[in-house]
Scaffold this active site. Structure first.
Site, PDB file in Angstrom:
ATOM      1  N   HIS A 184     -15.114   2.339  -2.777  1.00 36.00           N
ATOM      2  CA  HIS A 184     -14.119   1.362  -2.328  1.00 36.00           C
ATOM      3  C   HIS A 184     -13.107   1.947  -1.352  1.00 36.00           C
ATOM      4  O   HIS A 184     -12.005   1.418  -1.193  1.00 36.00           O
ATOM      5  CB  HIS A 184     -13.393   0.753  -3.540  1.00 36.00           C
ATOM      6  CG  HIS A 184     -14.277  -0.090  -4.407  1.00 36.00           C
ATOM      7  ND1 HIS A 184     -13.925  -0.497  -5.670  1.00 36.00           N
ATOM      8  CD2 HIS A 184     -15.514  -0.608  -4.181  1.00 36.00           C
ATOM      9  CE1 HIS A 184     -14.914  -1.228  -6.185  1.00 36.00           C
ATOM     10  NE2 HIS A 184     -15.881  -1.303  -5.299  1.00 36.00           N
ATOM     11  N   THR A 234     -14.971   2.491 -16.681  1.00 37.23           N
ATOM     12  CA  THR A 234     -15.227   1.318 -15.856  1.00 37.23           C
ATOM     13  C   THR A 234     -15.922   0.260 -16.692  1.00 37.23           C
ATOM     14  O   THR A 234     -16.816   0.571 -17.479  1.00 37.23           O
ATOM     15  CB  THR A 234     -16.051   1.643 -14.583  1.00 37.23           C
ATOM     16  OG1 THR A 234     -16.440   0.423 -13.961  1.00 37.23           O
ATOM     17  CG2 THR A 234     -17.278   2.464 -14.902  1.00 37.23           C
ATOM     18  N   VAL A 290      -9.674   4.246  -5.570  1.00 40.47           N
ATOM     19  CA  VAL A 290      -9.269   4.606  -4.214  1.00 40.47           C
ATOM     20  C   VAL A 290      -8.312   5.796  -4.220  1.00 40.47           C
ATOM     21  O   VAL A 290      -7.936   6.308  -3.169  1.00 40.47           O
ATOM     22  CB  VAL A 290      -8.625   3.411  -3.465  1.00 40.47           C
ATOM     23  CG1 VAL A 290      -9.643   2.299  -3.261  1.00 40.47           C
ATOM     24  CG2 VAL A 290      -7.392   2.892  -4.185  1.00 40.47           C
ATOM     25  N   TYR A 326       0.814  -1.215   0.000  1.00 40.15           N
ATOM     26  CA  TYR A 326       0.000   0.000   0.000  1.00 40.15           C
ATOM     27  C   TYR A 326       0.849   1.267   0.000  1.00 40.15           C
ATOM     28  O   TYR A 326       0.494   2.262  -0.633  1.00 40.15           O
ATOM     29  CB  TYR A 326      -1.027  -0.006   1.138  1.00 40.15           C
ATOM     30  CG  TYR A 326      -2.281  -0.734   0.709  1.00 40.15           C
ATOM     31  CD1 TYR A 326      -3.249  -0.072  -0.036  1.00 40.15           C
ATOM     32  CD2 TYR A 326      -2.441  -2.088   0.960  1.00 40.15           C
ATOM     33  CE1 TYR A 326      -4.377  -0.747  -0.495  1.00 40.15           C
ATOM     34  CE2 TYR A 326      -3.562  -2.769   0.507  1.00 40.15           C
ATOM     35  CZ  TYR A 326      -4.520  -2.087  -0.216  1.00 40.15           C
ATOM     36  OH  TYR A 326      -5.628  -2.755  -0.692  1.00 40.15           O
ATOM     37  N   CYS A 332      -1.731   3.666  15.695  1.00 38.55           N
ATOM     38  CA  CYS A 332      -2.601   4.774  16.120  1.00 38.55           C
ATOM     39  C   CYS A 332      -2.165   5.306  17.477  1.00 38.55           C
ATOM     40  O   CYS A 332      -1.451   4.628  18.220  1.00 38.55           O
ATOM     41  CB  CYS A 332      -4.033   4.270  16.185  1.00 38.55           C
ATOM     42  SG  CYS A 332      -5.251   5.471  16.741  1.00 38.55           S
ATOM     43  N   ARG A 370       1.775   1.771  -3.482  1.00 41.67           N
ATOM     44  CA  ARG A 370       0.642   2.274  -4.279  1.00 41.67           C
ATOM     45  C   ARG A 370       0.323   3.728  -3.928  1.00 41.67           C
ATOM     46  O   ARG A 370      -0.021   4.529  -4.796  1.00 41.67           O
ATOM     47  CB  ARG A 370      -0.591   1.389  -4.057  1.00 41.67           C
ATOM     48  CG  ARG A 370      -0.423   0.010  -4.707  1.00 41.67           C
ATOM     49  CD  ARG A 370      -1.673  -0.839  -4.553  1.00 41.67           C
ATOM     50  NE  ARG A 370      -2.833  -0.194  -5.134  1.00 41.67           N
ATOM     51  CZ  ARG A 370      -4.093  -0.524  -4.850  1.00 41.67           C
ATOM     52  NH1 ARG A 370      -4.333  -1.493  -3.999  1.00 41.67           N
ATOM     53  NH2 ARG A 370      -5.102   0.105  -5.422  1.00 41.67           N
TER      54      ARG A 370
HETATM   55 ZN    ZN Z   1      -6.876   3.999  17.529  1.00 46.60          ZN
END
Ligand code: ZN
Length: 244
Positions: free
Chosen positions: A117, A184, A101, A65, A145, A68
Site C-alpha cells: 500500500h 491482519t 504504510v 498525512y 517538487c 500521520r
Molecule cells: Zn516533479
C-alpha cells in the site's frame, strides 16, 4: 504455543514469508486506520484518502498525512517487528509483505520489505513521478517538487490499484513459501488472497492475531495473541547463537 511455533518455523527451513497488517503496528502505538480518537475524528479515511479528496483539497489531505507521518516517526518498532528482522538475518524468513504504510519493519532491521500500500515516508511528484523519501513531515504544505508540480503522499488511496510489481512479487512469494500472517484480518483483497494462495500451493499458514479471522480456518497454527506480546519472549530464543 511457542514451541509449536518454533517447530513450524524450523520445518519451513527458510521458505517462509511474513504478511503483516495494522495489528503489528498498533502494538507500537500507531493508531489503526480507523482510530477513533483525536483531531481527525470528524473525517472518515474514505473522505481523505482518495484521489478525489486530494484534487478537491490537497492542503487538508496533506495536513492529515503530516499528522500521520508525525505519529509514525515518533513510534518505535515492537518485539514483533524486531523478531521478523532477526528471522530474516538468520535465514529463516525471506521477506516481509506488508499492508502497512509505516516504516517500522525497516527501522527494526528488515531488509526485504514489500509495501503493498505504499509508504507514508515517501512523496511522489504528480508531474515527473519522482519519489522523495523523508524523515520528517514536509514544512511547506502541500509540498512542491523541483519540477514545480505538487507532490502527493506515495501511498495507495481508496479506489486506486495496488502497485503491480509489488503485488506480483507477493503472489510469487506466496506460491513458493509458507506464510506467517501477523495482525491482519485478511479481509481486504487482494492481500486477503495471499494466505489462501500459499495454502493451495501446498505451503503452511501460521497466524498470530488476537481475533479469529478468515485465515484461522486454513491455518496450520493460529495463535490468539497480540503480535508484540507473542514475540516478546521469543526474542532471546531467536537471538541465541546456534538457533535454529
Ligand atoms: Zn516533479
Amino acid at each position: 504455543m511457542i514451541s509449536k511455533f518454533l517447530e513450524l518455523v524450523r520445518r519451513c527451513s527458510g521458505n517462509l514469508v511474513a504478511l503483516t497488517g495494522a495489528g503489528i503496528s498498533a502494538d507500537s502505538g500507531i493508531p489503526t486506520f480507523r482510530g477513533k480518537d483525536g483531531l481527525w475524528n470528524k473525517y472518515r479515511p474514505e473522505e481523505l484518502a482518495t484521489p478525489q479528496a486530494f484534487a478537491k483539497n490537497p492542503r487538508l489531505v496533506w495536513e492529515w498525512y503530516a499528522w500521520r507521518m508525525e505519529k509514525v516517526f515518533s513510534a518505535r518498532p515492537n518485539p514483533a517487528h524486531l523478531a521478523l528482522a532477526i528471522m530474516e538475518r538468520k535465514g529463516l524468513l525471506k521477506a516481509v509483505i506488508t499492508q502497512n504504510v509505516d516504516n517500522l519493519h525497516e527501522r527494526a532491521g528488515s531488509r526485504n520489505v514489500i509495501h503493498l500500500h505504499g509508504r507514508i515516508d515517501e512523496m511522489r511528484c504528480l508531474g515527473c513521478d519522482r519519489i522523495v523519501r523523508v524523515a520528517k513531515p514536509p514544512k511547506a504544505i502541500p509540498p512542491v517538487c523541483e519540477c514545480g508540480e505538487m507532490m502527493r503522499p506515495n501511498v495507495v488511496w481508496f479506489g486506486e490499484a495496488l502497485p503491480e510489481r509489488e503485488l506480483e512479487l507477493a503472489m510469487s512469494l506466496c506460491e513458493e513459501n509458507s506464510v506467517l500472517v501477523i495482525g491482519t484480518s485478511a479481509v481486504v483483497y487482494p492481500a486477503a488472497y495471499l494466505p489462501h494462495h500459499a495454502k493451495r500451493n501446498g505451503n503452511m499458514v501460521i497466524e498470530i492475531n488476537p481475533d479469529v479471522t478468515p485465515v484461522t480456518d486454513i491455518a496450520d497454527l493460529s495463535v490468539r495473541e497480540r503480535a508484540g506480546k507473542f514475540f516478546e519472549p521469543l526474542l532471546p530464543i531467536l537471538e541465541e547463537e546456534g538457533f535454529p
